[in-house]
Design a protein around this motif. Structure first.
Motif, PDB file in Angstrom:
ATOM      1  N   GLN A 135      10.434 -38.155 -87.607  1.00  0.00           N
ATOM      2  CA  GLN A 135      10.956 -39.326 -86.899  1.00  0.00           C
ATOM      3  C   GLN A 135      11.793 -38.875 -85.710  1.00  0.00           C
ATOM      4  O   GLN A 135      12.381 -37.796 -85.719  1.00  0.00           O
ATOM      5  N   VAL A 136      11.844 -39.745 -84.715  1.00  0.00           N
ATOM      6  CA  VAL A 136      12.613 -39.484 -83.497  1.00  0.00           C
ATOM      7  C   VAL A 136      13.569 -40.653 -83.285  1.00  0.00           C
ATOM      8  O   VAL A 136      13.246 -41.807 -83.603  1.00  0.00           O
ATOM      9  N   TYR A 137      14.755 -40.337 -82.776  1.00  0.00           N
ATOM     10  CA  TYR A 137      15.723 -41.399 -82.500  1.00  0.00           C
ATOM     11  C   TYR A 137      15.451 -41.948 -81.100  1.00  0.00           C
ATOM     12  O   TYR A 137      15.452 -41.215 -80.114  1.00  0.00           O
ATOM     13  N   VAL A 138      15.199 -43.249 -81.037  1.00  0.00           N
ATOM     14  CA  VAL A 138      14.918 -43.947 -79.783  1.00  0.00           C
ATOM     15  C   VAL A 138      16.050 -44.926 -79.529  1.00  0.00           C
ATOM     16  O   VAL A 138      16.428 -45.684 -80.424  1.00  0.00           O
ATOM     17  N   HIS A 139      16.585 -44.884 -78.321  1.00  0.00           N
ATOM     18  CA  HIS A 139      17.693 -45.776 -77.996  1.00  0.00           C
ATOM     19  C   HIS A 139      17.394 -46.578 -76.725  1.00  0.00           C
ATOM     20  O   HIS A 139      16.480 -46.250 -75.970  1.00  0.00           O
ATOM     21  N   ARG A 140      18.169 -47.627 -76.544  1.00  0.00           N
ATOM     22  CA  ARG A 140      18.057 -48.442 -75.325  1.00  0.00           C
ATOM     23  C   ARG A 140      19.285 -48.181 -74.470  1.00  0.00           C
ATOM     24  O   ARG A 140      20.414 -48.275 -74.941  1.00  0.00           O
ATOM     25  N   ARG A 141      19.034 -47.862 -73.210  1.00  0.00           N
ATOM     26  CA  ARG A 141      20.092 -47.569 -72.258  1.00  0.00           C
ATOM     27  C   ARG A 141      20.813 -48.859 -71.854  1.00  0.00           C
ATOM     28  O   ARG A 141      20.213 -49.925 -71.796  1.00  0.00           O
ATOM     29  N   SER A 142      22.086 -48.729 -71.554  1.00  0.00           N
ATOM     30  CA  SER A 142      22.865 -49.899 -71.136  1.00  0.00           C
ATOM     31  C   SER A 142      22.384 -50.388 -69.769  1.00  0.00           C
ATOM     32  O   SER A 142      21.752 -49.642 -69.007  1.00  0.00           O
ATOM     33  N   ALA A 143      22.703 -51.612 -69.467  1.00  0.00           N
ATOM     34  CA  ALA A 143      22.334 -52.214 -68.181  1.00  0.00           C
ATOM     35  C   ALA A 143      23.148 -51.648 -67.023  1.00  0.00           C
ATOM     36  O   ALA A 143      22.835 -51.906 -65.863  1.00  0.00           O
ATOM     37  N   THR A 144      24.181 -50.867 -67.329  1.00  0.00           N
ATOM     38  CA  THR A 144      25.033 -50.312 -66.276  1.00  0.00           C
ATOM     39  C   THR A 144      24.673 -48.868 -65.910  1.00  0.00           C
ATOM     40  O   THR A 144      25.342 -48.284 -65.048  1.00  0.00           O
ATOM     41  N   LYS A 145      23.648 -48.293 -66.522  1.00  0.00           N
ATOM     42  CA  LYS A 145      23.245 -46.923 -66.179  1.00  0.00           C
ATOM     43  C   LYS A 145      22.793 -46.878 -64.720  1.00  0.00           C
ATOM     44  O   LYS A 145      22.181 -47.825 -64.223  1.00  0.00           O
ATOM     45  N   ASP A 146      23.065 -45.751 -64.044  1.00  0.00           N
ATOM     46  CA  ASP A 146      22.724 -45.682 -62.620  1.00  0.00           C
ATOM     47  C   ASP A 146      21.240 -45.460 -62.359  1.00  0.00           C
ATOM     48  O   ASP A 146      20.758 -45.737 -61.264  1.00  0.00           O
ATOM     49  N   VAL A 147      20.503 -44.976 -63.320  1.00  0.00           N
ATOM     50  CA  VAL A 147      19.045 -44.900 -63.203  1.00  0.00           C
ATOM     51  C   VAL A 147      18.414 -45.446 -64.477  1.00  0.00           C
ATOM     52  O   VAL A 147      18.929 -45.259 -65.564  1.00  0.00           O
ATOM     53  N   PHE A 148      17.329 -46.146 -64.321  1.00  0.00           N
ATOM     54  CA  PHE A 148      16.545 -46.718 -65.412  1.00  0.00           C
ATOM     55  C   PHE A 148      17.395 -47.540 -66.392  1.00  0.00           C
ATOM     56  O   PHE A 148      17.310 -47.375 -67.618  1.00  0.00           O
ATOM     57  N   PRO A 149      18.235 -48.449 -65.872  1.00  0.00           N
ATOM     58  CA  PRO A 149      19.076 -49.267 -66.766  1.00  0.00           C
ATOM     59  C   PRO A 149      18.231 -50.155 -67.679  1.00  0.00           C
ATOM     60  O   PRO A 149      17.180 -50.647 -67.282  1.00  0.00           O
ATOM     61  N   GLY A 150      18.699 -50.301 -68.914  1.00  0.00           N
ATOM     62  CA  GLY A 150      18.060 -51.195 -69.870  1.00  0.00           C
ATOM     63  C   GLY A 150      16.765 -50.694 -70.478  1.00  0.00           C
ATOM     64  O   GLY A 150      16.168 -51.374 -71.303  1.00  0.00           O
ATOM     65  N   CYS A 151      16.321 -49.524 -70.090  1.00  0.00           N
ATOM     66  CA  CYS A 151      15.066 -48.984 -70.622  1.00  0.00           C
ATOM     67  C   CYS A 151      15.303 -48.225 -71.925  1.00  0.00           C
ATOM     68  O   CYS A 151      16.394 -47.770 -72.218  1.00  0.00           O
ATOM     69  N   HIS A 152      14.231 -48.089 -72.685  1.00  0.00           N
ATOM     70  CA  HIS A 152      14.262 -47.268 -73.894  1.00  0.00           C
ATOM     71  C   HIS A 152      14.107 -45.801 -73.501  1.00  0.00           C
ATOM     72  O   HIS A 152      13.514 -45.478 -72.478  1.00  0.00           O
ATOM     73  N   ASP A 153      14.627 -44.920 -74.364  1.00  0.00           N
ATOM     74  CA  ASP A 153      14.525 -43.481 -74.141  1.00  0.00           C
ATOM     75  C   ASP A 153      14.557 -42.792 -75.492  1.00  0.00           C
ATOM     76  O   ASP A 153      15.208 -43.260 -76.423  1.00  0.00           O
ATOM     77  N   CYS A 154      13.849 -41.679 -75.606  1.00  0.00           N
ATOM     78  CA  CYS A 154      13.886 -40.908 -76.851  1.00  0.00           C
ATOM     79  C   CYS A 154      14.601 -39.583 -76.633  1.00  0.00           C
ATOM     80  O   CYS A 154      14.583 -38.723 -77.512  1.00  0.00           O
ATOM     81  N   PHE A 155      15.239 -39.431 -75.477  1.00  0.00           N
ATOM     82  CA  PHE A 155      15.991 -38.226 -75.170  1.00  0.00           C
ATOM     83  C   PHE A 155      17.439 -38.593 -74.878  1.00  0.00           C
ATOM     84  O   PHE A 155      17.699 -39.554 -74.157  1.00  0.00           O
ATOM     85  N   ALA A 156      18.354 -37.820 -75.418  1.00  0.00           N
ATOM     86  CA  ALA A 156      19.763 -37.924 -75.038  1.00  0.00           C
ATOM     87  C   ALA A 156      20.001 -36.834 -74.013  1.00  0.00           C
ATOM     88  O   ALA A 156      19.503 -35.728 -74.160  1.00  0.00           O
ATOM     89  N   GLY A 157      20.729 -37.147 -72.985  1.00  0.00           N
ATOM     90  CA  GLY A 157      20.979 -36.119 -71.987  1.00  0.00           C
ATOM     91  C   GLY A 157      21.592 -36.702 -70.744  1.00  0.00           C
ATOM     92  O   GLY A 157      21.957 -37.874 -70.695  1.00  0.00           O
ATOM     93  N   GLY A 158      21.693 -35.868 -69.744  1.00  0.00           N
ATOM     94  CA  GLY A 158      22.273 -36.324 -68.501  1.00  0.00           C
ATOM     95  C   GLY A 158      22.360 -35.220 -67.473  1.00  0.00           C
ATOM     96  O   GLY A 158      21.862 -34.106 -67.681  1.00  0.00           O
ATOM     97  N   VAL A 159      23.021 -35.548 -66.387  1.00  0.00           N
ATOM     98  CA  VAL A 159      23.135 -34.661 -65.242  1.00  0.00           C
ATOM     99  C   VAL A 159      24.096 -33.509 -65.548  1.00  0.00           C
ATOM    100  O   VAL A 159      25.173 -33.715 -66.113  1.00  0.00           O
ATOM    101  N   VAL A 160      23.700 -32.312 -65.128  1.00  0.00           N
ATOM    102  CA  VAL A 160      24.527 -31.120 -65.303  1.00  0.00           C
ATOM    103  C   VAL A 160      25.710 -31.208 -64.338  1.00  0.00           C
ATOM    104  O   VAL A 160      25.528 -31.402 -63.130  1.00  0.00           O
ATOM    105  N   ALA A 161      26.913 -31.085 -64.864  1.00  0.00           N
ATOM    106  CA  ALA A 161      28.130 -31.160 -64.053  1.00  0.00           C
ATOM    107  C   ALA A 161      28.325 -29.858 -63.276  1.00  0.00           C
ATOM    108  O   ALA A 161      27.778 -28.808 -63.626  1.00  0.00           O
ATOM    109  N   ALA A 162      29.116 -29.935 -62.229  1.00  0.00           N
ATOM    110  CA  ALA A 162      29.460 -28.742 -61.453  1.00  0.00           C
ATOM    111  C   ALA A 162      30.114 -27.719 -62.378  1.00  0.00           C
ATOM    112  O   ALA A 162      30.988 -28.059 -63.179  1.00  0.00           O
TER     113      ALA A 162
END
Length: 178
Positions: A46-73
């Motif tokens: 099984q895989v954990y699938v989540h729905r992104r919040s409407a305030t995300k800066d890219v692809f708001p409100g969409c489903h995703d099966c990956f947790a992650g994000g932008v690499v900080a400086a």
């Protein structure tokens, strides 16, 4: 991350070249890096699938099966994936397994994706500013849902999952030939 936080800027070839404000990176479509961790059940079925919040800066409100994000400086992809797993889903104390990297280009978004996998049996704790819903799905059901063009799913996650499934299928075919 907020739009004022510094993120690692990369060149087209995948080398870190500096730091830039997240808002500038988005506005100019600069190359950067991001992590994506597939969260699987301990048996890998099984895989954990989540729905992104409407305030995300890219692809708001969409489903995703990956947790992650932008690499900080100043951050490595390995450090980023651990931070993002903890922030988004409350997944801590695991060692993400690197799977592959690829370049995602859908102007103005251009980034180097570092894809990982973790196995998790603990509780999922959403970061409300990023995740609004989620559930464990059998991988076959996720694949079925992805076949529905009306189901809103992040396009970069779709690409990463397709690459992962192709790699697994190729590995199984090679094993069958031995």
């Amino acid at each position: 991350m907020t739009s004022d936080e510094l993120v690692a800027e990369y060149d087209e070839g995948g080398t870190p070249v500096g730091a830039v404000a997240r808002s500038v990176m988005r506005a100019r479509g600069l190359w950067h890096a991001a992590t994506a961790a597939l969260v699987l059940s301990p048996d890998g079925e099984q895989v954990y699938v989540h729905r992104r919040s409407a305030t995300k800066d890219v692809f708001p409100g969409c489903h995703d099966c990956f947790a992650g994000g932008v690499v900080a400086a100043g951050e490595t992809p390995d450090g980023c994936v651990r931070r993002e797993l903890a922030e988004e889903l409350g997944v801590t104390g695991v060692t993400p397994t690197p799977l592959f990297t690829f370049r995602y280009v859908d102007p103005p978004i251009r980034y180097h994706a570092f894809v990982y996998e973790v196995r998790w049996s603990g509780p999922i704790v959403w970061q409300p500013s990023e995740v609004v819903a989620g559930e464990w799905l059998p991988i076959a059901e996720l694949v079925t849902r992805l076949a529905d063009p009306e189901w809103p799913f992040v396009p970069d996650g779709r690409m990463a999952l397709e690459r992962l499934l192709t790699r697994q299928s190729n590995a199984e075919s090679a094993a069958d030939e031995r």
